[in-house]
Design an enzyme around this catalytic site. Structure first.
Site: not given
Length: 519
Positions: A280, A344, A397
């Site tokens: 990430e 995300k 994440c």
């Protein structure tokens, strides 16, 4: 209230906090799984000794405070990598978040005391109410499903495999039952209660023995190896990640480590490229408008290879004007063409955006990630087609911690790519993150590949077994074949339906047994 009663209440309160704190040691990196059951046993004794449901809820809240303060202590480390707030605010955040999250064990404890007065039925009702409370914890106020109690079963392989059937929520219910089995053997219980405890323990043992039939078989026949994966972990710490003077060196490190790992594979063979996975936020500058940057990244690849990397996505309005940024995963081929993007969806409050920003600013709270802008949320789980390779389900994440919310049910991928930056979270957060990724692999029957800058990176097969890994604080690469997916598990097909039915069964049995005084 007499002095004796005050002293008794204080002792009970202290026991609740200590039981919760000790039970948190059942999670990674300690993995003393039996402590979760013992902590629950103490909590059950405290609930039974409580004279009202409100007092029982208080015991549950104190248990939760101790539990979350220990298991989430890694959050304090994140505050040492920013300058907008005093680092001591990290411990304030741990305490505040723990006191909020403790409301869920309080809810479960109060419901258990309200639903059953007798010992054995109380065990069943607490197991059901705990499952409900954890489900609520996963979505109320965007949710924070970190460290479900069921994650403590991971060192017990056969029990963990039941996640393929009843998910992590069901495993949490089973851990409460395990604690109840201990409690029902304690001094002062009746013969009937001890028999009930033995019966619960026997049922758990039987479930563990039958677990391989509920998930992927241990000795499943070998399948054709998938494409080659190269997971890159550069060991770039959070203290230097955003240093402008180091940006070029960091990018060179990613490129050089990838190129060396690919060189060890030999010349590219048509149709047999490799997938290189970076963490990430590995590429800080926006890739989409910068062809020169993409061409530089492509120098790490051989013809036919593919790069998956975290980066910054640009969000434009209908007029083409930039209106926001996204925390994205990009797929780029060896010709420097972007062939896929995932944004995300499940953003971290105070990490990637500031809720009620005006109020938070007056309180002195700011984002942990540098910058004054908030990230825009993506549409949710989706399957990303990769030219020449099996399709993947990207997860950025902590999106990987939410059960039943990691796969697009209309277009099931062959594997999940979880890019993350765990460099914020000290020595205990990253192993816990890896453990929850293992639960998702078991639940969905899909392999998961994790790439982080400082660890723990690795390849997890569809049975939740870590096949290759790079530990904390180590720079290195993993080269491995992509493990094959398994057919959709019962949990993958039905989501929380089966855990819900298990919870209803336990609740019904507990209330009926209590009302009829069966046990």
């Amino acid at each position: 209230m007499t002095n004796r009663n005050i002293v008794k209440l204080l002792r009970m309160s202290l026991a609740a906090v200590l039981a919760g704190a000790i039970s948190a040691l059942a999670f990674a990196p300690w993995d003393w799984w039996l402590l979760a059951a013992l902590g629950i046993a103490v909590l059950l004794a405290l609930l039974h000794a409580s004279t009202t449901a409100l007092r029982a809820a208080g015991m549950g809240w104190l248990f939760g405070v101790g539990h979350f303060c220990v298991s989430l202590s890694w959050i304090a480390k994140a505050f040492t990598f920013q300058s907008a707030m005093p680092p001591a605010m990290g411990w304030v955040a741990v305490a505040g978040l723990s006191m909020f999250l403790a409301l869920y064990p309080a809810l479960a404890a109060g419901a258990a005391r309200l639903g059953a007065q007798r010992r054995a039925p109380m065990v069943l009702v607490l197991a059901a109410s705990w499952m409900l409370a954890e489900w609520l914890r996963g979505w109320v106020l965007t949710g924070f499903a970190w460290n479900p109690l069921g994650a403590a079963w991971l060192p017990v392989a056969d029990m963990a495999r039941l996640a393929a059937l009843i998910g992590s929520l069901g495993l949490s219910g089973l851990m409460v039952l395990a604690g109840g089995a201990f409690w029902l053997q304690a001094p002062g219980t009746t013969r009937r209660e001890r028999l009930a405890g033995t019966g619960i323990a026997g049922a758990l043992l039987l479930a563990g023995l039958l677990a391989p039939t509920a998930g992927p078989a241990k000795n499943a026949p070998a399948r054709t190896p998938g494409p080659t994966l190269i997971v890159v972990q550069p060991n770039i710490g959070q203290d230097e990640k955003y240093d402008p003077a180091a940006a070029d060196r960091h990018l060179r490190q990613y490129i050089d480590m990838s190129a060396r790992a690919l060189a060890r594979l030999g010349p590219a063979v048509p149709g047999r490229g490799a997938i290189v996975i970076w963490p990430e936020g590995a590429v800080l500058d926006p890739m989409e408008p910068d062809e020169a940057l993409r061409r530089r990244l492509a120098t790490a690849l051989r013809p036919g290879d593919l790069l998956l990397t975290g980066g910054t996505g640009l969000v434009a309005n209908t007029e083409g004007r930039l209106v926001a940024y996204a925390n994205s995963l990009f797929a780029m081929d060896s010709m420097a063409r972007l062939v896929g993007r995932y944004d995300k969806a499940h953003l971290v409050p105070l990490g990637e955006y500031v809720p009620a920003r005006a109020l938070m600013a007056r309180l002195g709270l700011a984002r942990l990630v540098p910058g004054n802008y908030d990230f825009a949320a993506g549409p949710g789980p989706r399957t990303l087609g990769l030219p020449g390779f099996p399709a993947t389900g990207p997860m950025v994440c902590y999106e990987i911690i939410f059960p039943g919310a990691v796969v697009d049910p209309r277009n099931r991928p062959a594997w999940l790519a979880n890019v993350s930056n765990d460099a914020w979270y000290g020595p205990t957060g990253p192993p816990q993150h890896l453990a929850q990724a293992r639960l998702r692999a078991i639940e969905e029957g899909l392999p998961i590949v994790r790439s982080t800058p400082t660890g723990v990176s690795g390849v997890i097969d569809a049975a939740g077994v870590v096949r290759a890994t790079i530990g904390l604080g180590v720079a290195g690469t993993v080269t491995a074949a992509l493990p094959p997916p398994l057919p959709p598990t019962p949990f993958a097909r039905s989501g929380h339906v089966l855990p819900g039915l298990l919870g209803l069964l336990l609740l019904s049995l507990g209330i009926a047994a209590d009302r009829r005084k069966i046990i």
